[in-house]
Design a protein around this motif. Sequence first.
Motif, PDB file in Angstrom:
ATOM      1  N   ALA A 157       0.832  -1.204   0.000  1.00  0.00           N
ATOM      2  CA  ALA A 157       0.000   0.000   0.000  1.00  0.00           C
ATOM      3  C   ALA A 157       0.866   1.255   0.000  1.00  0.00           C
ATOM      4  N   LEU A 158       1.919   1.263   0.836  1.00  0.00           N
ATOM      5  CA  LEU A 158       2.810   2.426   0.885  1.00  0.00           C
ATOM      6  C   LEU A 158       3.496   2.645  -0.451  1.00  0.00           C
ATOM      7  N   GLU A 159       3.889   1.577  -1.093  1.00  0.00           N
ATOM      8  CA  GLU A 159       4.537   1.691  -2.403  1.00  0.00           C
ATOM      9  C   GLU A 159       3.610   2.342  -3.425  1.00  0.00           C
ATOM     10  N   LEU A 160       2.360   1.912  -3.430  1.00  0.00           N
ATOM     11  CA  LEU A 160       1.387   2.470  -4.372  1.00  0.00           C
ATOM     12  C   LEU A 160       1.047   3.917  -4.028  1.00  0.00           C
ATOM     13  N   LEU A 161       0.957   4.226  -2.745  1.00  0.00           N
ATOM     14  CA  LEU A 161       0.651   5.597  -2.341  1.00  0.00           C
ATOM     15  C   LEU A 161       1.768   6.551  -2.727  1.00  0.00           C
ATOM     16  N   GLN A 162       3.011   6.110  -2.582  1.00  0.00           N
ATOM     17  CA  GLN A 162       4.127   6.960  -2.987  1.00  0.00           C
ATOM     18  C   GLN A 162       4.125   7.169  -4.500  1.00  0.00           C
ATOM     19  N   GLN A 163       3.833   6.101  -5.233  1.00  0.00           N
ATOM     20  CA  GLN A 163       3.726   6.211  -6.688  1.00  0.00           C
ATOM     21  C   GLN A 163       2.600   7.168  -7.066  1.00  0.00           C
ATOM     22  N   PHE A 164       1.508   7.102  -6.316  1.00  0.00           N
ATOM     23  CA  PHE A 164       0.374   7.994  -6.555  1.00  0.00           C
ATOM     24  C   PHE A 164       0.776   9.449  -6.315  1.00  0.00           C
ATOM     25  N   LEU A 165       1.459   9.727  -5.203  1.00  0.00           N
ATOM     26  CA  LEU A 165       1.861  11.095  -4.891  1.00  0.00           C
ATOM     27  C   LEU A 165       2.853  11.631  -5.925  1.00  0.00           C
TER      28      LEU A 165
END
Length: 203
Positions: A157-165
Amino acid sequence: MTARVSRRDRAAFGFFCAVAIAIGAMTLGFLVKGPAAKPQPQAQGTPNQNIEARIAQLETHLKTSPRDVNALLSLGDAYLNSRRAMEAFRLFQRTLDIEPGNVHALSDLGSLYQQIGQYDKALDSYRRAFESRPDHTGSLLNMALIYSRHKGENARALELLQQFLNSNPEPQLVATAEQEIARIRQVMQAANSPASPAPAGRD
């Protein structure tokens, strides 16, 4: 051909049963709000009347142009607006039969699956939407929320959120992502912290 339709019908039946339960819950939510205020007369009809008129228009059009993707998507959205999730599901599936990578249909299917708790199917739909159009970063946020809140995969989830940001989303969505990151880190920190020592006994 018959076998293919039969498999699709069986798969859809299970989905429709779950959607029916979700619709029932949503309907109860609207009922507990109490009776609506008496509507005022409108020259152009009520919103519900306008939606039903639009649905009728699109249904008529699709009888002669069944592969019109824009009409299929518009009708699917209209069904969603009138809380007819099962009909919307069929329309989005028909769209994908014509355009397997259609982001609109994939994203809406992901949302439908997510609402009824079919998280693996929701993830698959969002993943396909993002792969089809990498600028559709809303799919990243939706996947991250599923991984963190329903799959227990906080690192993913953190990986995807960072990619999103990193994709420079809208400020409102940035706030949502940052709040989720803070929540996940707090959960991970609590899970990794050693147990508190027992209080020392008195002499």
